[in-house]
Scaffold this active site. Structure first.
Site, mmCIF file in Angstrom:
data_model
loop_
_atom_site.group_PDB
_atom_site.id
_atom_site.type_symbol
_atom_site.label_atom_id
_atom_site.label_comp_id
_atom_site.label_asym_id
_atom_site.label_seq_id
_atom_site.Cartn_x
_atom_site.Cartn_y
_atom_site.Cartn_z
ATOM 1 N N TYR A 55 19.729 -9.437 0.713
ATOM 2 C CA TYR A 55 19.384 -8.146 0.052
ATOM 3 C C TYR A 55 20.607 -7.336 -0.283
ATOM 4 O O TYR A 55 20.587 -6.560 -1.216
ATOM 5 C CB TYR A 55 18.252 -7.356 1.031
ATOM 6 N N ASP A 91 13.769 -3.049 -7.679
ATOM 7 C CA ASP A 91 14.863 -2.491 -8.587
ATOM 8 C C ASP A 91 14.350 -0.979 -8.940
ATOM 9 O O ASP A 91 13.455 -0.592 -9.013
ATOM 10 C CB ASP A 91 15.489 -3.266 -9.516
ATOM 11 N N HIS A 106 5.856 -3.012 -3.826
ATOM 12 C CA HIS A 106 6.630 -4.104 -3.039
ATOM 13 C C HIS A 106 7.796 -3.590 -2.346
ATOM 14 O O HIS A 106 8.787 -4.429 -1.635
ATOM 15 C CB HIS A 106 7.118 -5.317 -3.689
ATOM 16 N N SER A 174 3.384 -12.760 -13.976
ATOM 17 C CA SER A 174 2.551 -13.753 -14.159
ATOM 18 C C SER A 174 0.955 -13.726 -13.592
ATOM 19 O O SER A 174 0.185 -14.311 -13.769
ATOM 20 C CB SER A 174 3.040 -15.095 -13.122
#
Length: 231
Positions: A55, A91, A106, A174
């Site tokens: 990370y 981000d 998330h 997706s």
């Protein structure tokens, strides 16, 4: 339904156009790591230093990336509409483009939290988290990220916003990561619903689909919506 509300639902594809690599792009690997080695609570217990390294590198990459035309166009909508961005991305490119209401379902790469008390969250910016960096109660800091097997953030608030939107724009996803992907089915039947994605796997029947690059199509849609608003 709020006629002035637009909900943006964004995924990895919009950030990929800013140069940020995803797991999907690399066949389930990222910088030679398997997802199971760096994105699960078990991985953290097994090798926290490896998880932090993974990370930390992602955070450096985010620091080097810039918002693209799609991020900037989405932020421009706020000049005429109430805009809520629901993003699967960790981000901060939406914020840096100028969006002011962003729900990170998330998690966020620019934050750290206690590994023992999830309520202890710290602004990190683009600094590394190192072994020995502790929260106020003495436990190791970890990334403020939802790992596989953990509950997503802001789900109830996200549901409220998408159920009350007059327009829903799905960008760069997706629609295969659940439970968050199910949110797109909760938009009002009379809402205008659009998907801009190169890799969408399951298109809801009432969404108009554009298999185009977000940085090219999203500014076009935004321009049209702003014209329609002022017509």
């Amino acid at each position: 339904m709020d006629k002035n509300k637009i909900v943006i639902f964004s995924g990895a594809g919009i950030s990929a156009e800013s140069g940020l690599q995803t797991f999907r792009d690399s066949g389930g690997l990222w910088h030679n790591y398997k997802v199971s080695e760096v994105c699960t609570p078990e991985a953290w217990q097994d090798n926290p230093e490896r998880v932090l390294d993974f990370y930390n590198q992602r955070r450096r990459n985010v620091a080097d990336a810039e918002p693209n035309a799609a991020h900037r166009a989405i932020a421009e909508l706020e000049s005429q509409f109430q805009v809520v961005v629901i993003t699967q991305n960790i981000d901060d490119l939406h914020e840096r483009a100028g969006s002011t209401q962003v729900l990170h379902v998330h998690g966020e790469i620019t934050r750290a939290r206690s590994s023992e008390d999830p309520s202890l969250i710290y602004e990190l910016g683009y600094r590394d988290i190192k072994m020995g960096d502790l929260c106020d109660r003495g436990s190791q800091l970890r990334p403020h990220i939802v790992w596989f097997g953990e509950e997503v953030f802001e789900l109830e608030e996200s549901l409220y916003h998408i159920q009350s939107a007059s327009r829903v724009l799905v960008v760069g996803t997706s629609l295969s990561v659940f439970p968050v992907a199910a949110l797109v089915h909760e938009a009002p039947g009379e809402a205008e619903k659009v998907i801009v994605s190169l890799d969408v796997e399951a298109t809801p029947h009432d969404y108009q689909l554009y298999r185009e690059r977000a940085s090219e199509k999203v500014p076009q849609l935004v321009s049209q919506w702003l014209v329609d608003k002022n017509a």
